[in-house]
Scaffold this motif. Structure first.
Motif, PDB file in Angstrom:
ATOM      1  N   ALA A 131     -16.556 -45.748 -44.052  1.00 23.54           N
ATOM      2  CA  ALA A 131     -16.761 -45.345 -42.652  1.00 23.54           C
ATOM      3  C   ALA A 131     -18.210 -45.579 -42.213  1.00 23.54           C
ATOM      4  O   ALA A 131     -19.154 -45.309 -42.966  1.00 23.54           O
ATOM      5  CB  ALA A 131     -16.389 -43.877 -42.482  1.00 23.54           C
ATOM      6  N   LYS A 180     -18.451 -41.186 -39.916  1.00 22.13           N
ATOM      7  CA  LYS A 180     -17.673 -40.520 -40.965  1.00 22.13           C
ATOM      8  C   LYS A 180     -16.699 -39.464 -40.440  1.00 22.13           C
ATOM      9  O   LYS A 180     -16.961 -38.807 -39.424  1.00 22.13           O
ATOM     10  CB  LYS A 180     -18.603 -39.781 -41.933  1.00 22.13           C
ATOM     11  CG  LYS A 180     -19.713 -40.614 -42.544  1.00 22.13           C
ATOM     12  CD  LYS A 180     -19.212 -41.545 -43.606  1.00 22.13           C
ATOM     13  CE  LYS A 180     -20.363 -42.237 -44.317  1.00 22.13           C
ATOM     14  NZ  LYS A 180     -19.891 -43.448 -45.018  1.00 22.13           N
ATOM     15  N   TYR A 181     -15.654 -39.308 -41.228  1.00 16.67           N
ATOM     16  CA  TYR A 181     -14.711 -38.185 -41.076  1.00 16.67           C
ATOM     17  C   TYR A 181     -15.166 -37.114 -42.051  1.00 16.67           C
ATOM     18  O   TYR A 181     -15.246 -37.354 -43.246  1.00 16.67           O
ATOM     19  CB  TYR A 181     -13.316 -38.719 -41.407  1.00 16.67           C
ATOM     20  CG  TYR A 181     -12.367 -37.790 -42.126  1.00 16.67           C
ATOM     21  CD1 TYR A 181     -11.988 -36.564 -41.570  1.00 16.67           C
ATOM     22  CD2 TYR A 181     -11.806 -38.167 -43.347  1.00 16.67           C
ATOM     23  CE1 TYR A 181     -11.095 -35.743 -42.245  1.00 16.67           C
ATOM     24  CE2 TYR A 181     -10.905 -37.353 -44.017  1.00 16.67           C
ATOM     25  CZ  TYR A 181     -10.560 -36.139 -43.466  1.00 16.67           C
ATOM     26  OH  TYR A 181      -9.682 -35.322 -44.117  1.00 16.67           O
ATOM     27  N   LYS A 217     -11.573 -30.914 -41.219  1.00 12.30           N
ATOM     28  CA  LYS A 217     -10.200 -30.945 -40.696  1.00 12.30           C
ATOM     29  C   LYS A 217      -9.987 -29.847 -39.667  1.00 12.30           C
ATOM     30  O   LYS A 217     -10.458 -28.730 -39.842  1.00 12.30           O
ATOM     31  CB  LYS A 217      -9.201 -30.727 -41.846  1.00 12.30           C
ATOM     32  CG  LYS A 217      -9.226 -31.821 -42.895  1.00 12.30           C
ATOM     33  CD  LYS A 217      -8.301 -31.480 -44.053  1.00 12.30           C
ATOM     34  CE  LYS A 217      -8.287 -32.558 -45.131  1.00 12.30           C
ATOM     35  NZ  LYS A 217      -9.553 -32.714 -45.859  1.00 12.30           N
ATOM     36  N   MET A 260      -3.257 -32.629 -41.563  1.00 11.13           N
ATOM     37  CA  MET A 260      -4.400 -33.489 -41.871  1.00 11.13           C
ATOM     38  C   MET A 260      -4.986 -34.117 -40.602  1.00 11.13           C
ATOM     39  O   MET A 260      -5.218 -35.319 -40.515  1.00 11.13           O
ATOM     40  CB  MET A 260      -3.990 -34.598 -42.854  1.00 11.13           C
ATOM     41  CG  MET A 260      -3.484 -34.059 -44.172  1.00 11.13           C
ATOM     42  SD  MET A 260      -4.828 -33.488 -45.217  1.00 11.13           S
ATOM     43  CE  MET A 260      -5.371 -35.040 -45.889  1.00 11.13           C
ATOM     44  N   ARG A 316       0.078 -34.233 -55.776  1.00 14.60           N
ATOM     45  CA  ARG A 316      -0.235 -34.810 -54.451  1.00 14.60           C
ATOM     46  C   ARG A 316       0.723 -35.951 -54.111  1.00 14.60           C
ATOM     47  O   ARG A 316       1.167 -36.077 -52.968  1.00 14.60           O
ATOM     48  CB  ARG A 316      -1.682 -35.314 -54.404  1.00 14.60           C
ATOM     49  CG  ARG A 316      -2.641 -34.245 -53.972  1.00 14.60           C
ATOM     50  CD  ARG A 316      -4.067 -34.739 -53.933  1.00 14.60           C
ATOM     51  NE  ARG A 316      -4.395 -35.498 -52.721  1.00 14.60           N
ATOM     52  CZ  ARG A 316      -5.616 -35.959 -52.457  1.00 14.60           C
ATOM     53  NH1 ARG A 316      -6.611 -35.750 -53.285  1.00 14.60           N
ATOM     54  NH2 ARG A 316      -5.850 -36.636 -51.339  1.00 14.60           N
ATOM     55  N   SER A 360      -8.877 -42.878 -52.983  1.00 15.18           N
ATOM     56  CA  SER A 360      -7.781 -42.143 -52.358  1.00 15.18           C
ATOM     57  C   SER A 360      -7.363 -42.829 -51.058  1.00 15.18           C
ATOM     58  O   SER A 360      -6.209 -42.763 -50.665  1.00 15.18           O
ATOM     59  CB  SER A 360      -8.125 -40.668 -52.128  1.00 15.18           C
ATOM     60  OG  SER A 360      -9.041 -40.512 -51.081  1.00 15.18           O
ATOM     61  N   SER A 409      -4.197 -38.626 -47.500  1.00 15.12           N
ATOM     62  CA  SER A 409      -5.649 -38.483 -47.524  1.00 15.12           C
ATOM     63  C   SER A 409      -6.165 -39.003 -46.189  1.00 15.12           C
ATOM     64  O   SER A 409      -5.748 -40.077 -45.745  1.00 15.12           O
ATOM     65  CB  SER A 409      -6.231 -39.311 -48.670  1.00 15.12           C
ATOM     66  OG  SER A 409      -7.628 -39.144 -48.737  1.00 15.12           O
ATOM     67  N   GLY A 410      -7.058 -38.240 -45.560  1.00 17.57           N
ATOM     68  CA  GLY A 410      -7.509 -38.607 -44.215  1.00 17.57           C
ATOM     69  C   GLY A 410      -8.002 -40.043 -44.136  1.00 17.57           C
ATOM     70  O   GLY A 410      -7.581 -40.824 -43.266  1.00 17.57           O
ATOM     71  N   SER A 411      -8.877 -40.416 -45.056  1.00 16.31           N
ATOM     72  CA  SER A 411      -9.471 -41.754 -44.960  1.00 16.31           C
ATOM     73  C   SER A 411      -8.428 -42.866 -45.153  1.00 16.31           C
ATOM     74  O   SER A 411      -8.655 -44.007 -44.740  1.00 16.31           O
ATOM     75  CB  SER A 411     -10.609 -41.899 -45.963  1.00 16.31           C
ATOM     76  OG  SER A 411     -10.170 -41.526 -47.249  1.00 16.31           O
ATOM     77  N   ARG A 421      -7.116 -45.076 -42.142  1.00 17.19           N
ATOM     78  CA  ARG A 421      -7.827 -46.279 -41.654  1.00 17.19           C
ATOM     79  C   ARG A 421      -7.559 -47.500 -42.519  1.00 17.19           C
ATOM     80  O   ARG A 421      -7.752 -48.629 -42.061  1.00 17.19           O
ATOM     81  CB  ARG A 421      -9.338 -45.997 -41.594  1.00 17.19           C
ATOM     82  CG  ARG A 421      -9.720 -44.831 -40.667  1.00 17.19           C
ATOM     83  CD  ARG A 421     -11.245 -44.644 -40.632  1.00 17.19           C
ATOM     84  NE  ARG A 421     -11.780 -44.532 -41.971  1.00 17.19           N
ATOM     85  CZ  ARG A 421     -12.484 -43.502 -42.438  1.00 17.19           C
ATOM     86  NH1 ARG A 421     -12.800 -42.480 -41.662  1.00 17.19           N
ATOM     87  NH2 ARG A 421     -12.910 -43.503 -43.679  1.00 17.19           N
ATOM     88  N   ARG A 460     -12.395 -32.861 -50.375  1.00 22.38           N
ATOM     89  CA  ARG A 460     -11.509 -31.905 -49.709  1.00 22.38           C
ATOM     90  C   ARG A 460     -12.114 -30.501 -49.742  1.00 22.38           C
ATOM     91  O   ARG A 460     -12.176 -29.798 -48.741  1.00 22.38           O
ATOM     92  CB  ARG A 460     -10.151 -31.931 -50.408  1.00 22.38           C
ATOM     93  CG  ARG A 460      -9.078 -31.279 -49.607  1.00 22.38           C
ATOM     94  CD  ARG A 460      -7.715 -31.759 -49.981  1.00 22.38           C
ATOM     95  NE  ARG A 460      -7.450 -33.122 -49.553  1.00 22.38           N
ATOM     96  CZ  ARG A 460      -6.243 -33.676 -49.578  1.00 22.38           C
ATOM     97  NH1 ARG A 460      -5.211 -32.984 -50.006  1.00 22.38           N
ATOM     98  NH2 ARG A 460      -6.072 -34.910 -49.180  1.00 22.38           N
ATOM     99  N   MET A 500     -15.472 -30.325 -47.721  1.00 26.59           N
ATOM    100  CA  MET A 500     -15.271 -30.254 -46.263  1.00 26.59           C
ATOM    101  C   MET A 500     -15.029 -28.808 -45.837  1.00 26.59           C
ATOM    102  O   MET A 500     -15.539 -28.345 -44.824  1.00 26.59           O
ATOM    103  CB  MET A 500     -14.033 -31.062 -45.848  1.00 26.59           C
ATOM    104  CG  MET A 500     -14.260 -32.528 -45.731  1.00 26.59           C
ATOM    105  SD  MET A 500     -12.712 -33.311 -45.215  1.00 26.59           S
ATOM    106  CE  MET A 500     -13.042 -34.970 -45.787  1.00 26.59           C
ATOM    107  N   ASP A 546     -20.884 -42.137 -48.967  1.00 26.56           N
ATOM    108  CA  ASP A 546     -19.790 -41.166 -48.864  1.00 26.56           C
ATOM    109  C   ASP A 546     -20.089 -39.952 -49.755  1.00 26.56           C
ATOM    110  O   ASP A 546     -21.234 -39.700 -50.066  1.00 26.56           O
ATOM    111  CB  ASP A 546     -18.466 -41.849 -49.237  1.00 26.56           C
ATOM    112  CG  ASP A 546     -17.962 -42.732 -48.094  1.00 26.56           C
ATOM    113  OD1 ASP A 546     -18.417 -42.529 -46.958  1.00 26.56           O
ATOM    114  OD2 ASP A 546     -17.121 -43.603 -48.346  1.00 26.56           O
TER     115      ASP A 546
END
Ligand code: DP6
Length: 322
Positions: free
Chosen positions: A13, A16-17, A20, A26, A71, A106, A138-140, A143, A187, A190, A277
């Motif tokens: 990114a 960045k993310y 949440k 998510m 997961r 991830s 996973s959020g990323s 993308r 995770r 965050m 990151d």
């Protein structure tokens, strides 16, 4: 078709993310923007098992249990719910990059899993639908469905997907810094940032602004502005993380030395900017024509890889099954 294989690449990114709004769906607190890499892919095969009583997961030929299996199985539950197909599956996955590099595995992992599972369970294969599904893993990963450059909007369950965005061609120079295993997962970190960092609100406000500026800079093809936004946004994320209680520090002394060198290169007229990151690796960005010189200047800090904008997630032929 009850077996499918997909390949996806990591992404890094530029905005960045980090945080949440809803950790079940998510949904991120802010939008983000990234470049998909053209190396270090994950290839994943999902094979439905009509007679099995549980999911299985193999990574690089090794059977995986505990948290990583949980997961994957939870992700498959979502797909079973949507498709109405109750069968368990055997998931076999391989990270083709040096696994120790710790590069967004991830993101490539859940992107490849989302596409292969969609196909194996007969769900829609539209990129927006696969991106929305990958988000739940996973959020990323949201993308990594998209080739080259992607913007992932915060949105709601329906609209929080990644879309392609035009940006000027550039390179990422990844410097792999040797370090201990990361102590706190993204995770977890965050959550701690939201709960304890006094800079959390500032992070959210400035990231929303950074994303809008980044979208403008991309449309203008303005590499200088893209670079400045990238480095500032990364530093702000790390500042917010370091201010947690108890503190979390992902950047190693070596990482800081790389950021200093990037700045020195800039002062000497070579335009490059840095980002990092949730770990000690640093990624420099440059125009394509400067990438080799930047890579050479950073080689003393660790293994260096030059990456171009890469492909989105793709289905592969049966012959490439894992
Ligand atoms: C620093 O996507 O790994 O790389 O959504 O909890 O799985 P989860 O987190 P993850 O976090 C990525 C954080 C980041 C920034 C980014 O990629 O935007």
């Amino acid at each position: 078709m009850t077996t499918a294989t997909a390949r996806a690449y990591p992404n890094i990114a530029l905005v960045k993310y980090w945080g949440k709004r809803d950790s079940t769906l998510m949904l991120p607190l802010t939008g983000s923007m990234s470049m998909t890499l053209d190396d270090f892919p994950t290839v994943t095969t999902v094979e439905r098992q009509p007679d099995a009583s549980a999911d299985t997961f193999e990574l690089g030929g090794e059977v995986v249990t505990d948290e990583p299996l949980r997961r994957v199985a939870e992700f498959l539950d979502l797909v079973r719910e949507r498709s109405g197909v109750r069968e368990f599956a055997a998931v076999r996955s391989k990270n083709e990059g040096p696994t120790a590099a710790g590069l967004a595995s991830s993101a490539s992992g859940f992107a490849a899993l989302a596409l292969a599972t969609s196909k194996a369970y007969g769900l829609s294969l539209e990129p927006a639908d696969v991106s929305r599904l990958a988000r739940r893993g996973s959020g990323s990963a949201t993308r990594s469905i998209i080739p080259h450059f992607a913007v992932w909007r915060a949105g709601d369950d329906e609209t929080s997907v990644a879309e392609a965005i035009d940006a000027p061609d550039m390179r990422m120079i990844v410097v792999v810094v040797q370090a201990r295993q990361k102590e706190v997962s993204s995770r977890e970190a965050m959550k701690r940032t939201a709960a304890t960092s006094p800079y959390h609100q500032g992070w959210i406000t400035t990231t929303e602004e950074a994303l809008e500026s980044m979208i403008e800079a991309c449309a203008d093809g303005d590499f200088t502005r893209i670079g400045r936004i990238t480095e500032t946004n990364a530093m702000r994320m790390h500042a917010a993380i370091q201010a947690c209680d108890p503190p979390i520090r992902y950047l190693a002394p070596q990482s800081i030395a790389i950021f200093d060198r990037i700045r020195a290169l800039r002062d000497a007229g070579m335009e490059t900017y840095g980002t990092a990151d949730a770990g000690p690796n640093v990624v420099a960005i440059s125009r394509p024509e400067d990438a080799d010189a930047v890579a050479k200047a950073l080689a003393e800090f660790g293994e260096v890889r030059v990456m171009a904008p890469g492909p989105g997630a793709e289905l592969l032929a049966d012959s490439e099954a894992q």
